[in-house]
Design an enzyme around this catalytic site. Structure first.
Site, PDB file in Angstrom:
ATOM      1  N   LYS A 111      -0.130 -13.927  -0.080  1.00 42.55           N
ATOM      2  CA  LYS A 111       1.276 -13.332  -0.780  1.00 42.55           C
ATOM      3  C   LYS A 111       2.323 -13.177   0.045  1.00 42.55           C
ATOM      4  CE  LYS A 111       1.097  -9.213  -2.980  1.00 42.55           C
ATOM      5  NZ  LYS A 111       1.922  -8.239  -2.369  1.00 42.55           N
ATOM      6  N   SER A 112       2.095 -12.677   1.150  1.00 41.60           N
ATOM      7  CA  SER A 112       3.342 -12.363   2.318  1.00 41.60           C
ATOM      8  C   SER A 112       4.067 -13.807   2.652  1.00 41.60           C
ATOM      9  CB  SER A 112       2.643 -11.669   3.526  1.00 41.60           C
ATOM     10  OG  SER A 112       2.421 -10.321   3.072  1.00 41.60           O
ATOM     11  N   GLY A 153       7.290  -5.045  -4.393  1.00 41.61           N
ATOM     12  CA  GLY A 153       7.952  -4.374  -3.182  1.00 41.61           C
ATOM     13  C   GLY A 153       8.345  -5.232  -2.268  1.00 41.61           C
ATOM     14  N   ASP A 172      -3.207  -2.992   3.266  1.00 43.13           N
ATOM     15  CA  ASP A 172      -3.444  -3.407   1.867  1.00 43.13           C
ATOM     16  C   ASP A 172      -4.758  -3.458   1.263  1.00 43.13           C
ATOM     17  OD1 ASP A 172      -0.740  -3.783   1.601  1.00 43.13           O
ATOM     18  OD2 ASP A 172      -0.682  -5.675   1.642  1.00 43.13           O
ATOM     19  N   ARG A 229      -2.410   5.197  -3.642  1.00 41.95           N
ATOM     20  CA  ARG A 229      -3.782   4.879  -3.334  1.00 41.95           C
ATOM     21  C   ARG A 229      -4.757   5.942  -2.986  1.00 41.95           C
ATOM     22  NH1 ARG A 229      -1.950  -1.635  -1.704  1.00 41.95           N
ATOM     23  NH2 ARG A 229      -1.512  -1.913  -3.926  1.00 41.95           N
TER      24      ARG A 229
HETATM   25  C1  S3P Z   1       4.089  -6.842   3.223  1.00 41.93           C
HETATM   26  C2  S3P Z   1       4.057  -5.741   3.992  1.00 41.93           C
HETATM   27  C3  S3P Z   1       3.168  -4.280   3.570  1.00 41.93           C
HETATM   28  C4  S3P Z   1       2.135  -4.615   2.576  1.00 41.93           C
HETATM   29  C5  S3P Z   1       2.746  -5.617   1.241  1.00 41.93           C
HETATM   30  C6  S3P Z   1       3.194  -6.854   2.017  1.00 41.93           C
HETATM   31  C7  S3P Z   1       4.847  -7.788   3.560  1.00 41.93           C
HETATM   32  O1  S3P Z   1       4.077  -3.295   3.127  1.00 41.93           O
HETATM   33  O2  S3P Z   1       1.689  -3.393   1.929  1.00 41.93           O
HETATM   34  O3  S3P Z   1       1.635  -5.849   0.180  1.00 41.93           O
HETATM   35  O4  S3P Z   1       4.859  -9.111   2.929  1.00 41.93           O
HETATM   36  O5  S3P Z   1       5.867  -7.780   4.397  1.00 41.93           O
HETATM   37  P1  S3P Z   1       4.620  -2.371   4.258  1.00 41.93           P
HETATM   38  O6  S3P Z   1       5.541  -3.276   5.350  1.00 41.93           O
HETATM   39  O7  S3P Z   1       5.652  -1.649   3.493  1.00 41.93           O
HETATM   40  O8  S3P Z   1       3.626  -1.580   4.918  1.00 41.93           O
END
Ligand code: S3P
Length: 439
Positions: free
Chosen positions: A24-25, A97, A319, A350
């Site tokens: 996903k990232s 997010g 995560d 969570r």
């Molecule tokens: C992500 C960073 C993480 C993670 C999110 C994806 C990213 O969040 O929890 O699912 O793709 O940069 P945080 O950076 O707020 O911890």
């Protein structure tokens, strides 16, 4: 309104070979960098989940031609750093997010105004962590009185690079500021309190942008450069693999091979933590795919024991805690997590939501402000509520392999945000699980 419930029958073993959906990232970033690059960016393995589709639609709405996704293949026709056009209306980031926080950095540097909005969960999440440093860079962004979305971002601002020490370990905030830094005059330098996922840094290099790493915790870039389109092979998401690593570790008779999984060292905390608990996980055929380490993961059943989770592994497994809590609930002895207050502001709280679900299944789970204390033991069947959190839903589905009755998990539609096809794949592996629409 109907809601989607998962019904998972107790028992089963997880076996065979699985090809899991894309990271996903990396998928989000590939669309973003591809859109801002000059030339075409092609990718394979793009995650066709709702979160990444929200990012993709947002760039289409700003005039970027994007072909696909077609079985994970996407071609992004980059418009260059200054080629985006004003969208016709607010950009809806859904549950994502990552979309909202990273895009706020890009949009702060545009010549036009934008509004970023999202669903009930996303519009409750904290956004000052990005708007405050962006404002210091010269951006103009309005949030609600509580610091959440919708975000109203003014265009036409001149951004200036800053030196910024992140108040929390967050790859989203780091990435947001690096993206804004592309538009800033001078150098943007970010220091994190602990290493977090570095996909943005790796991808900047892949798109030919000069980035300076200063030690383990500081990165810097100068604005005014350009990105060049490239080809990206998105590996399977270790965060999606985590459910199967836990399920197979817990279910006697399991032996599962997860193919082509991203094993970037800033993401492999889940493997380290499970191994500390006694898990049998092998990394086979390690290789590099487009600047990201990849391997096939073989996981076999093994008895797990409780541990005190090392603080340095928390950001590297951020995560995966819902799945790790299920592992802890079935392990022998006590597992203690501290230093994970960030879990309270994810897609759900969570810590509380997992504590409630585990308690409903007869497990002693004591929430603390920044973690959870779990007494491992037997797991009963029962009904739990995922609170619309994809990772909570999939974690409780895996818990069924060790429960002594069926587990019903409510509010599971958001599983599609990160893991479309989860139920089908889980069944292929050996879980007995059904989906039910209920009123
Ligand atoms: C992500 C960073 C993480 C993670 C999110 C994806 C990213 O969040 O929890 O699912 O793709 O940069 P945080 O950076 O707020 O911890």
């Amino acid at each position: 309104m109907t809601t989607l419930t998962f019904l998972a029958a107790p028992g089963g073993a997880l076996r065979g070979r699985l090809c899991l959906p894309g990271d996903k990232s990396i998928s989000h970033r590939a669309i973003m960098f591809g859109a801002l690059a000059e030339g075409v960016t092609t990718m394979t393995g793009f995650l066709e989940g709702e979160d990444c589709l929200a990012t993709l639609r947002a760039f289409r709405a700003m005039g970027v031609r994007i072909d696909g996704p077609e079985r994970g293949r996407v071609a992004v026709h980059g418009v260059g750093l200054h080629g985006l056009r004003a969208p016709p209306g607010p950009l809806d980031m859904g549950n994502s997010g990552t979309s909202m926080r990273l895009m706020s950095g890009i949009l702060a540097g545009q010549s036009f105004d934008t509004v970023l909005t999202g669903d009930a969960s996303l519009t409750r999440r904290p956004m000052r962590r990005v708007t405050e440093p962006l404002t210091r860079m010269g951006a103009c962004i309005e949030t609600t009185a509580t610091g959440s979305a919708p975000l109203r971002i003014r265009g036409g601002r001149r951004l200036t690079g800053i030196d910024y020490l992140l108040p929390m370990a967050s790859a989203q905030v780091k990435s947001c500021l690096l993206l804004a830094g592309l538009y800033a005059q001078g150098t943007t330098r970010i220091t994190e309190p602990a290493p977090t996922r570095d996909h943005t840094e790796r991808m900047l290099a892949g798109f030919g942008y000069a980035l300076h790493r200063e030690g383990e915790r500081t990165v810097a870039l100068a604005g005014g450069g350009r990105l060049t389109g490239t080809a990206i092979d998105v590996p399977a998401d270790i965060s999606s693999a985590a459910f199967f690593l836990v399920g197979a570790s817990l279910a006697p008779g399991s032996d599962l091979l997860l193919e082509h999984v991203g094993v970037n060292p800033t993401r492999t905390g889940v493997i380290d933590i499970l191994r500390l608990m006694g898990a049998d996980i092998e990394l086979l055929n390690p290789r590099l795919a487009g600047g990201e380490p990849v391997a096939d993961l073989r996981v076999r059943h093994a008895p797990l024991h409780g541990i005190r989770i090392p603080a340095n592994l928390v950001p590297l497994a951020i995560d995966e805690f819902p799945a790790l809590f299920v592992a802890a609930a079935c392990a022998e002895g006590v597992t203690v997590l501290t230093g994970a207050e960030e879990l309270r502001v994810k897609e759900s709280d969570r810590i509380q939501v997992m504590a409630d679900g585990l308690t409903a299944l007869g497990v002693a789970a004591e929430p603390t402000p920044d973690g959870l204390v779990i007494q491992g033991g037997a797991l009963a069947g029962g009904t739990v509520d995922s609170h619309g959190d994809h990772r909570v839903a999939m974690s409780f589905a895996m818990a069924a392999v060790r429960a002594d009755g069926p587990i019903a998990i409510r509010d599971c539609a958001n599983v599609d945000t990160s893991f479309p096809g989860f139920v089908t794949l889980a069944r292929t592996a050996g879980l007995t699980i059904q989906e039910q629409e209920t009123a």
